[in-house]
Design a protein around this motif. Structure first.
Motif, PDB file in Angstrom:
ATOM      1  N   LYS A  30       0.822  -1.212   0.000  1.00  0.00           N
ATOM      2  CA  LYS A  30       0.000   0.000   0.000  1.00  0.00           C
ATOM      3  C   LYS A  30       0.852   1.256   0.000  1.00  0.00           C
ATOM      4  O   LYS A  30       0.357   2.347  -0.241  1.00  0.00           O
ATOM      5  N   THR A  31       2.158   1.102   0.292  1.00  0.00           N
ATOM      6  CA  THR A  31       3.084   2.239   0.285  1.00  0.00           C
ATOM      7  C   THR A  31       4.376   1.838  -0.416  1.00  0.00           C
ATOM      8  O   THR A  31       4.625   0.652  -0.638  1.00  0.00           O
ATOM      9  N   ALA A  32       5.179   2.842  -0.734  1.00  0.00           N
ATOM     10  CA  ALA A  32       6.453   2.584  -1.415  1.00  0.00           C
ATOM     11  C   ALA A  32       7.506   3.580  -0.933  1.00  0.00           C
ATOM     12  O   ALA A  32       7.180   4.653  -0.432  1.00  0.00           O
ATOM     13  N   GLU A  33       8.751   3.189  -1.132  1.00  0.00           N
ATOM     14  CA  GLU A  33       9.885   4.074  -0.887  1.00  0.00           C
ATOM     15  C   GLU A  33      10.210   4.742  -2.218  1.00  0.00           C
ATOM     16  O   GLU A  33      10.276   4.079  -3.260  1.00  0.00           O
ATOM     17  N   VAL A  34      10.408   6.060  -2.190  1.00  0.00           N
ATOM     18  CA  VAL A  34      10.647   6.812  -3.430  1.00  0.00           C
ATOM     19  C   VAL A  34      11.921   7.637  -3.296  1.00  0.00           C
ATOM     20  O   VAL A  34      12.174   8.248  -2.259  1.00  0.00           O
ATOM     21  N   MET A  35      12.697   7.642  -4.375  1.00  0.00           N
ATOM     22  CA  MET A  35      13.882   8.483  -4.454  1.00  0.00           C
ATOM     23  C   MET A  35      13.926   9.064  -5.861  1.00  0.00           C
ATOM     24  O   MET A  35      13.489   8.412  -6.815  1.00  0.00           O
ATOM     25  N   ALA A  36      14.438  10.284  -5.995  1.00  0.00           N
ATOM     26  CA  ALA A  36      14.518  10.909  -7.315  1.00  0.00           C
ATOM     27  C   ALA A  36      15.857  11.613  -7.482  1.00  0.00           C
ATOM     28  O   ALA A  36      16.431  12.109  -6.513  1.00  0.00           O
ATOM     29  N   TRP A  37      16.332  11.652  -8.729  1.00  0.00           N
ATOM     30  CA  TRP A  37      17.558  12.363  -9.035  1.00  0.00           C
ATOM     31  C   TRP A  37      17.426  12.997 -10.411  1.00  0.00           C
ATOM     32  O   TRP A  37      16.642  12.575 -11.244  1.00  0.00           O
ATOM     33  N   ASP A  38      18.224  14.055 -10.609  1.00  0.00           N
ATOM     34  CA  ASP A  38      18.168  14.771 -11.877  1.00  0.00           C
ATOM     35  C   ASP A  38      19.160  14.167 -12.875  1.00  0.00           C
ATOM     36  O   ASP A  38      19.808  13.155 -12.601  1.00  0.00           O
ATOM     37  N   ALA A  39      19.263  14.792 -14.035  1.00  0.00           N
ATOM     38  CA  ALA A  39      20.125  14.288 -15.096  1.00  0.00           C
ATOM     39  C   ALA A  39      21.599  14.268 -14.700  1.00  0.00           C
ATOM     40  O   ALA A  39      22.394  13.522 -15.280  1.00  0.00           O
ATOM     41  N   ASN A  40      21.971  15.073 -13.708  1.00  0.00           N
ATOM     42  CA  ASN A  40      23.350  15.081 -13.203  1.00  0.00           C
ATOM     43  C   ASN A  40      23.546  14.095 -12.063  1.00  0.00           C
ATOM     44  O   ASN A  40      24.566  14.124 -11.396  1.00  0.00           O
ATOM     45  N   HIS A  41      22.548  13.276 -11.807  1.00  0.00           N
ATOM     46  CA  HIS A  41      22.562  12.274 -10.738  1.00  0.00           C
ATOM     47  C   HIS A  41      22.596  12.897  -9.349  1.00  0.00           C
ATOM     48  O   HIS A  41      23.080  12.282  -8.400  1.00  0.00           O
ATOM     49  N   GLU A  42      22.094  14.118  -9.234  1.00  0.00           N
ATOM     50  CA  GLU A  42      21.971  14.772  -7.931  1.00  0.00           C
ATOM     51  C   GLU A  42      20.596  14.455  -7.364  1.00  0.00           C
ATOM     52  O   GLU A  42      19.581  14.582  -8.058  1.00  0.00           O
ATOM     53  N   THR A  43      20.556  14.053  -6.110  1.00  0.00           N
ATOM     54  CA  THR A  43      19.295  13.696  -5.473  1.00  0.00           C
ATOM     55  C   THR A  43      18.400  14.926  -5.335  1.00  0.00           C
ATOM     56  O   THR A  43      18.833  15.958  -4.832  1.00  0.00           O
ATOM     57  N   ILE A  44      17.154  14.795  -5.780  1.00  0.00           N
ATOM     58  CA  ILE A  44      16.190  15.899  -5.708  1.00  0.00           C
ATOM     59  C   ILE A  44      14.901  15.470  -5.016  1.00  0.00           C
ATOM     60  O   ILE A  44      13.884  16.138  -5.117  1.00  0.00           O
ATOM     61  N   THR A  45      14.938  14.362  -4.287  1.00  0.00           N
ATOM     62  CA  THR A  45      13.741  13.847  -3.626  1.00  0.00           C
ATOM     63  C   THR A  45      13.081  14.905  -2.757  1.00  0.00           C
ATOM     64  O   THR A  45      11.863  15.103  -2.817  1.00  0.00           O
ATOM     65  N   LYS A  46      13.868  15.579  -1.957  1.00  0.00           N
ATOM     66  CA  LYS A  46      13.321  16.586  -1.034  1.00  0.00           C
ATOM     67  C   LYS A  46      12.583  17.693  -1.793  1.00  0.00           C
ATOM     68  O   LYS A  46      11.510  18.131  -1.381  1.00  0.00           O
ATOM     69  N   ALA A  47      13.112  18.127  -2.916  1.00  0.00           N
ATOM     70  CA  ALA A  47      12.464  19.178  -3.710  1.00  0.00           C
ATOM     71  C   ALA A  47      11.140  18.718  -4.292  1.00  0.00           C
ATOM     72  O   ALA A  47      10.230  19.525  -4.505  1.00  0.00           O
ATOM     73  N   LEU A  48      10.994  17.421  -4.527  1.00  0.00           N
ATOM     74  CA  LEU A  48       9.764  16.893  -5.129  1.00  0.00           C
ATOM     75  C   LEU A  48       8.709  16.509  -4.102  1.00  0.00           C
ATOM     76  O   LEU A  48       7.540  16.365  -4.449  1.00  0.00           O
ATOM     77  N   THR A  49       9.117  16.337  -2.845  1.00  0.00           N
ATOM     78  CA  THR A  49       8.177  15.870  -1.827  1.00  0.00           C
ATOM     79  C   THR A  49       7.813  16.931  -0.801  1.00  0.00           C
ATOM     80  O   THR A  49       6.899  16.731  -0.018  1.00  0.00           O
ATOM     81  N   ASN A  50       8.550  18.025  -0.765  1.00  0.00           N
ATOM     82  CA  ASN A  50       8.369  19.044   0.271  1.00  0.00           C
ATOM     83  C   ASN A  50       8.603  18.458   1.665  1.00  0.00           C
ATOM     84  O   ASN A  50       8.078  18.954   2.656  1.00  0.00           O
ATOM     85  N   ASP A  51       9.380  17.386   1.719  1.00  0.00           N
ATOM     86  CA  ASP A  51       9.694  16.726   2.979  1.00  0.00           C
ATOM     87  C   ASP A  51      10.750  17.545   3.717  1.00  0.00           C
ATOM     88  O   ASP A  51      11.706  18.022   3.113  1.00  0.00           O
ATOM     89  N   GLU A  52      10.579  17.715   5.000  1.00  0.00           N
ATOM     90  CA  GLU A  52      11.543  18.487   5.790  1.00  0.00           C
ATOM     91  C   GLU A  52      12.743  17.653   6.220  1.00  0.00           C
ATOM     92  O   GLU A  52      13.740  18.187   6.669  1.00  0.00           O
ATOM     93  N   ASP A  53      12.646  16.341   6.088  1.00  0.00           N
ATOM     94  CA  ASP A  53      13.730  15.434   6.438  1.00  0.00           C
ATOM     95  C   ASP A  53      14.834  15.531   5.383  1.00  0.00           C
ATOM     96  O   ASP A  53      14.554  15.709   4.203  1.00  0.00           O
ATOM     97  N   ASP A  54      16.090  15.413   5.788  1.00  0.00           N
ATOM     98  CA  ASP A  54      17.205  15.467   4.846  1.00  0.00           C
ATOM     99  C   ASP A  54      17.509  14.115   4.201  1.00  0.00           C
ATOM    100  O   ASP A  54      18.419  14.010   3.387  1.00  0.00           O
TER     101      ASP A  54
END
Length: 109
Positions: A51-75
């Protein structure tokens, strides 16, 4: 290159035209409903459901952008226990994320 990628029996990656990749994982050991499942006792399973999943995202430079896409305050670079609606919102934000420069060439939609 935009497209889909299977990552074992419990997850996948989607890469959008702007070079952003979103990883969605829900097999045992991932921060999802199956976290405590024992993978070794179920090696013959054809697929996992959750019912849930772990999600991670990165840009074309392979820099993690998960926080920018989720508005999550966690680092943490991983967004834990995301619902289908939350994953869809991440996909939409990822698809519209501003392109980055890769090898001095702009990635365009």
């Amino acid at each position: 290159m935009a497209g889909f990628k299977i990552t074992g029996k419990g997850g996948f990656h989607i890469t959008f035209e702007n070079g952003v990749t979103v990883s969605v994982q829900f097999h045992p050991g991932m921060h999802a409903d199956n976290y405590d499942e024992i993978l070794t006792s179920n090696e013959d399973r054809r697929y996992w459901a959750s019912k849930t999943a772990e999600v991670m995202a990165w840009d074309a430079n392979h820099e993690t952008i998960t926080k920018a896409l989720t508005n999550d305050e966690d680092d943490d670079p991983v967004a834990d226990y995301q619902t289908p609606d939350q994953v869809l919102a991440i996909f939409n934000r990822a698809r519209n994320f501003p392109p980055k420069l890769v090898d001095n060439c702009e990635v365009r939609e």
